[in-house]
Design an enzyme around this catalytic site. Sequence first.
Site, short mmCIF file in Angstrom:
data_model
loop_
_atom_site.label_atom_id
_atom_site.label_comp_id
_atom_site.label_asym_id
_atom_site.label_seq_id
_atom_site.Cartn_x
_atom_site.Cartn_y
_atom_site.Cartn_z
CE1 TYR A 178 -93.33 -68.60 -22.70
CE2 TYR A 178 -92.71 -67.56 -24.72
CZ TYR A 178 -92.96 -67.55 -23.39
OH TYR A 178 -92.88 -66.32 -22.68
CB ALA B 41 -99.42 -72.70 -29.40
P1 NAP Z 1 -90.05 -66.65 -14.17
O1 NAP Z 1 -89.02 -66.01 -13.35
O2 NAP Z 1 -89.96 -68.07 -14.40
O3 NAP Z 1 -91.45 -66.60 -13.31
C1 NAP Z 1 -92.63 -67.50 -13.55
C2 NAP Z 1 -93.52 -67.38 -12.55
O4 NAP Z 1 -94.75 -68.32 -12.83
C3 NAP Z 1 -93.26 -67.94 -11.41
O5 NAP Z 1 -93.60 -66.87 -10.26
C4 NAP Z 1 -93.76 -69.22 -11.19
O6 NAP Z 1 -94.19 -69.55 -9.82
C5 NAP Z 1 -95.17 -68.96 -11.85
N1 NAP Z 1 -95.65 -70.42 -12.20
C6 NAP Z 1 -95.12 -71.50 -12.74
N2 NAP Z 1 -96.12 -72.32 -13.10
C7 NAP Z 1 -97.12 -71.81 -12.13
C8 NAP Z 1 -98.35 -72.54 -11.88
N3 NAP Z 1 -98.63 -73.73 -12.37
N4 NAP Z 1 -99.38 -71.94 -11.27
C9 NAP Z 1 -98.85 -70.78 -10.46
N5 NAP Z 1 -97.82 -69.92 -10.90
C10 NAP Z 1 -96.78 -70.75 -11.83
O7 NAP Z 1 -90.60 -66.15 -15.65
P2 NAP Z 1 -90.78 -64.92 -15.98
O8 NAP Z 1 -89.81 -64.40 -17.09
O9 NAP Z 1 -90.92 -63.70 -14.85
O10 NAP Z 1 -92.34 -64.73 -16.92
C11 NAP Z 1 -93.26 -64.05 -16.42
C12 NAP Z 1 -94.29 -64.16 -17.32
O11 NAP Z 1 -93.54 -63.42 -18.59
C13 NAP Z 1 -94.54 -65.49 -18.10
O12 NAP Z 1 -95.68 -65.58 -18.58
C14 NAP Z 1 -93.63 -65.55 -19.45
O13 NAP Z 1 -94.08 -66.34 -20.38
C15 NAP Z 1 -93.78 -63.82 -19.75
N6 NAP Z 1 -92.51 -63.55 -20.42
C16 NAP Z 1 -91.06 -63.40 -19.92
C17 NAP Z 1 -90.35 -62.62 -20.80
C18 NAP Z 1 -88.97 -62.71 -20.48
O14 NAP Z 1 -88.04 -62.11 -21.08
N7 NAP Z 1 -88.64 -63.01 -18.95
C19 NAP Z 1 -90.52 -62.38 -22.10
C20 NAP Z 1 -91.81 -62.67 -22.75
C21 NAP Z 1 -92.90 -63.25 -21.75
P3 NAP Z 1 -93.24 -70.05 -8.73
O15 NAP Z 1 -92.09 -68.96 -8.32
O16 NAP Z 1 -94.07 -70.12 -7.36
O17 NAP Z 1 -92.64 -71.27 -9.24
#
Ligand code: NAP
Length: 252
Positions: free
Chosen positions: A160, A162
Amino acid sequence: MTLYGKTALITGASRGLGEAIALACAAEGCSVAVNYVEEAGHDNAAEAEAVVTALQATGVDALALPADVTDQQQVDDMVAAAIAHFGHLDILINNAGIFRDKTIKNLDKSDWDLVLAVNLTGAYNAMHAVINHMRERETGRIISISSVIGQSGNIGQANYAASKAGIIGLTKSVAREVARRNITVNAVAPGFIDAGMTKTLDDEVVQAVLPQIPMARLGRAEDIAAAVVFLASDSAAYITGQVLAVNGGLYM
Ligand code: NAP
């Protein structure tokens, strides 16, 4: 309305931070294409359509577009569909992301490959798909969601970290390439946000992180969405190649 009349494509926007970013963009007058991935056994299309309905209720245009961001052809088709629907695309937000946490001795190649494919290659695929359109129009905003983990590293998150550090290098390189075309390319690096994937963490993990956050709380999805909207707006026209940390001071 800072994004009035603009159009955005947001990957992974059917839930979590992507959904919050979509709603924040719409609140500023931006029409939104909501990307989601079709998954066996999970009705992601219904979730995406619910987000589209909420966006349309604010008065903007919105549509759901399925594509697995790891598949270049699907991403090319999705971008073409968004441009065909809206007539043009102003903003790309690379938000789709996953994690498969294991320490390096247990980190299988498949977990390495999958996380890099979604988090980093997915962002490349979408940037590559939109860049000629934005270059021709001599305007555009590309914002990718990195992470504090890409800046600091973390035990059990080599894949993650990386991928999220890779987002930063990708952002700075493409920012240099397209700056003369009036296209800005930036990253937002969230800390621990009380939404999305963090919701799946054990409470013990959250309690261990809290004392390390100077602001002594997790972030809100709206904190991230506000940073993204700012970078997408005309107010940020002279900001490119930057990583905007939204982490409550966790990493400075
Ligand atoms: P999340 O609720 O798990 O949402 C992830 C999203 O990515 C979902 O909508 C999922 O789509 C989509 N996704 C996964 N694989 C995919 C693929 N192959 N093609 C298209 N869409 C795909 O996570 P989140 O926390 O909202 O994360 C959003 C971003 O923020 C991510 O990049 C994460 O690394 C980053 N981030 C989050 C946090 C945090 O604290 N939450 C902190 C730092 C960074 P589906 O719903 O259709 O499966």
